[in-house]
Write an enzyme that holds these catalytic residues in place. Sequence first.
Site, short mmCIF file in Angstrom:
data_model
loop_
_atom_site.label_atom_id
_atom_site.label_comp_id
_atom_site.label_asym_id
_atom_site.label_seq_id
_atom_site.Cartn_x
_atom_site.Cartn_y
_atom_site.Cartn_z
N SER A 60 50.11 40.86 42.09
CA SER A 60 49.37 41.50 43.17
C SER A 60 50.24 41.51 44.40
O SER A 60 50.75 40.46 44.82
CB SER A 60 48.08 40.73 43.46
OG SER A 60 47.53 41.20 44.68
N GLY A 113 37.94 39.42 51.25
CA GLY A 113 37.05 38.38 51.78
C GLY A 113 36.29 38.83 53.02
O GLY A 113 35.99 38.03 53.90
N LEU A 116 33.34 43.48 51.64
CA LEU A 116 33.46 44.82 51.03
C LEU A 116 33.66 44.71 49.53
O LEU A 116 33.97 45.67 48.86
CB LEU A 116 34.61 45.60 51.65
CG LEU A 116 34.49 45.82 53.15
CD1 LEU A 116 35.67 46.64 53.66
CD2 LEU A 116 33.20 46.56 53.45
N ASP A 163 27.53 44.32 43.41
CA ASP A 163 28.91 44.66 43.79
C ASP A 163 29.63 45.36 42.65
O ASP A 163 30.27 46.40 42.83
CB ASP A 163 29.68 43.39 44.17
CG ASP A 163 29.07 42.70 45.36
OD1 ASP A 163 28.22 43.31 46.03
OD2 ASP A 163 29.45 41.54 45.64
P1 ADP Z 1 34.94 39.97 49.07
O1 ADP Z 1 34.50 40.25 47.67
O2 ADP Z 1 33.86 40.23 50.06
O3 ADP Z 1 36.19 40.67 49.45
P2 ADP Z 1 35.28 37.34 47.98
O4 ADP Z 1 35.55 36.01 48.58
O5 ADP Z 1 34.11 37.49 47.06
O6 ADP Z 1 35.21 38.40 49.17
O7 ADP Z 1 36.54 37.82 47.13
C1 ADP Z 1 37.85 37.78 47.67
C2 ADP Z 1 38.82 37.24 46.64
O8 ADP Z 1 39.11 38.26 45.64
C3 ADP Z 1 40.18 36.90 47.23
O9 ADP Z 1 40.15 35.60 47.79
C4 ADP Z 1 41.07 37.00 46.01
O10 ADP Z 1 40.97 35.82 45.25
C5 ADP Z 1 40.46 38.15 45.21
N1 ADP Z 1 41.14 39.42 45.57
C6 ADP Z 1 40.66 40.45 46.27
N2 ADP Z 1 41.57 41.46 46.41
C7 ADP Z 1 42.67 41.05 45.75
C8 ADP Z 1 43.98 41.62 45.51
N3 ADP Z 1 44.33 42.82 46.01
N4 ADP Z 1 44.85 40.90 44.78
C9 ADP Z 1 44.50 39.70 44.28
N5 ADP Z 1 43.32 39.10 44.47
C10 ADP Z 1 42.41 39.74 45.21
MG MG Z 2 33.03 39.19 46.53
#
Ligand code: ADP
Ligand code: MG
Length: 377
Positions: A60, A113, A116, A163
């Site tokens: 990523s 985080g 969204l 979601d």
């Molecule tokens: P939200 O779903 O509101 O964005 P969450 O805490 O539920 O917040 O999820 C965020 C988590 O999803 C991040 O901490 C990461 O672990 C994972 N994540 C989101 N986007 C990526 C990405 N582009 N690459 C890797 N992990 C990601």
């Molecule tokens: Mg989430």
Amino acid sequence: MTDIDPSFVPEIIIESPGRINFIGGHTDYNNGFVLPAAIDKKIRFYFRKIDSLENAMIFSKQYEHPIKINLSHIVKSDVIWENYILGVILQIQKLGKKLRGFECVIDSNLPIGSGLSSSAALECGMAFGLDKLFELNLTKTEMVQLSMQAEHEFVGTKCGIMDQFASVNGKKDNAILLDCRSKEYRYIPTVLDPYKIVLLNTNVSHQLSDGQYNSRQDECAEAVSIIQKKFPEVNSLRDVSLSMLEVSKQSLSPIHYKRALFVVQENERVLKSVKALEENNIEELGKLIYASHDGLRNLYEITCPELDYLIDFSKNKEYVMGARVMGGGFGGCTINLVYEDFVKPYIEEVSKAYKEKFNIDLSAFEVNLSNGTTLRK
Ligand code: ADP
Ligand code: MG
């Protein structure tokens, strides 16, 4: 395994969107109604098969190190983001589907985080991509379900279905009225002209698996078990009416009563919002959205000073029709319906005021309603 080459030529490209939720905060895991929509902020996945039966590598661009996976031995990782991927892979395998070696590069313009649902976009894009790459014949319903299950079991966030559902099933220029009890849904054409959807990211970070989110779920479940003593037919707060709640008030602690009251009222607000959208009554929709925030602040108590400041700020602007916190709470984004001519000055003014108050930079952006998880190539 050598490291992944991020410039490799992919066999398939998948786009998986984040989502907004106009109204229906914390109703999904209470089997209630929600009104989400997929948005034009997305995670993109570049996949290719490799000549191996059991090695997979995922990189990523938002994180430093790639994940190297042995497909025949999926176990939890200490690195949080890896668990979303590992969880999805394990759930696919549990359905009896066979995966082979692959590489995947992930890139994203979806804030992480911030409410969204980047987590659902990540899970669903992974599931969708593996389905296409290996012709697994998963249905959309299976992808939604297994992605949610992955988040429950591997990450420990007991999220509802909204979601993942919105990320997979989104439709351009439409919101989705989803009944989280029956899983029935209906697209609601959403023309907000002359209003735009503006998201303000508090840039206060939350980690949902840290406990508050799950503790609200526990409180709701406890409220249900108390209400059930008088009304055995009740299985979730969705089944509770205002009058049932009043009858049960004496037996509920103030906390349980507040949580339940919010959920019962919020379900009603979602249905009223759909009617408002169908009648093109954006003023009414806006009032319901403000009322949702009030409930999330005073009854459900998942806001924070930064979020409340932003909502109070927008309430003083007659060109902001509605605003509320979105997502799990304790930070993340607010959704705002802003008259188009004022989007730019509003963002400038609120960003300046927020910086002065909290010494934190606000991020602000406009979003449009978009299609769900898609194969681009
Ligand atoms: P939200 O779903 O509101 O964005 P969450 O805490 O539920 O917040 O999820 C965020 C988590 O999803 C991040 O901490 C990461 O672990 C994972 N994540 C989101 N986007 C990526 C990405 N582009 N690459 C890797 N992990 C990601
Ligand atoms: Mg989430």
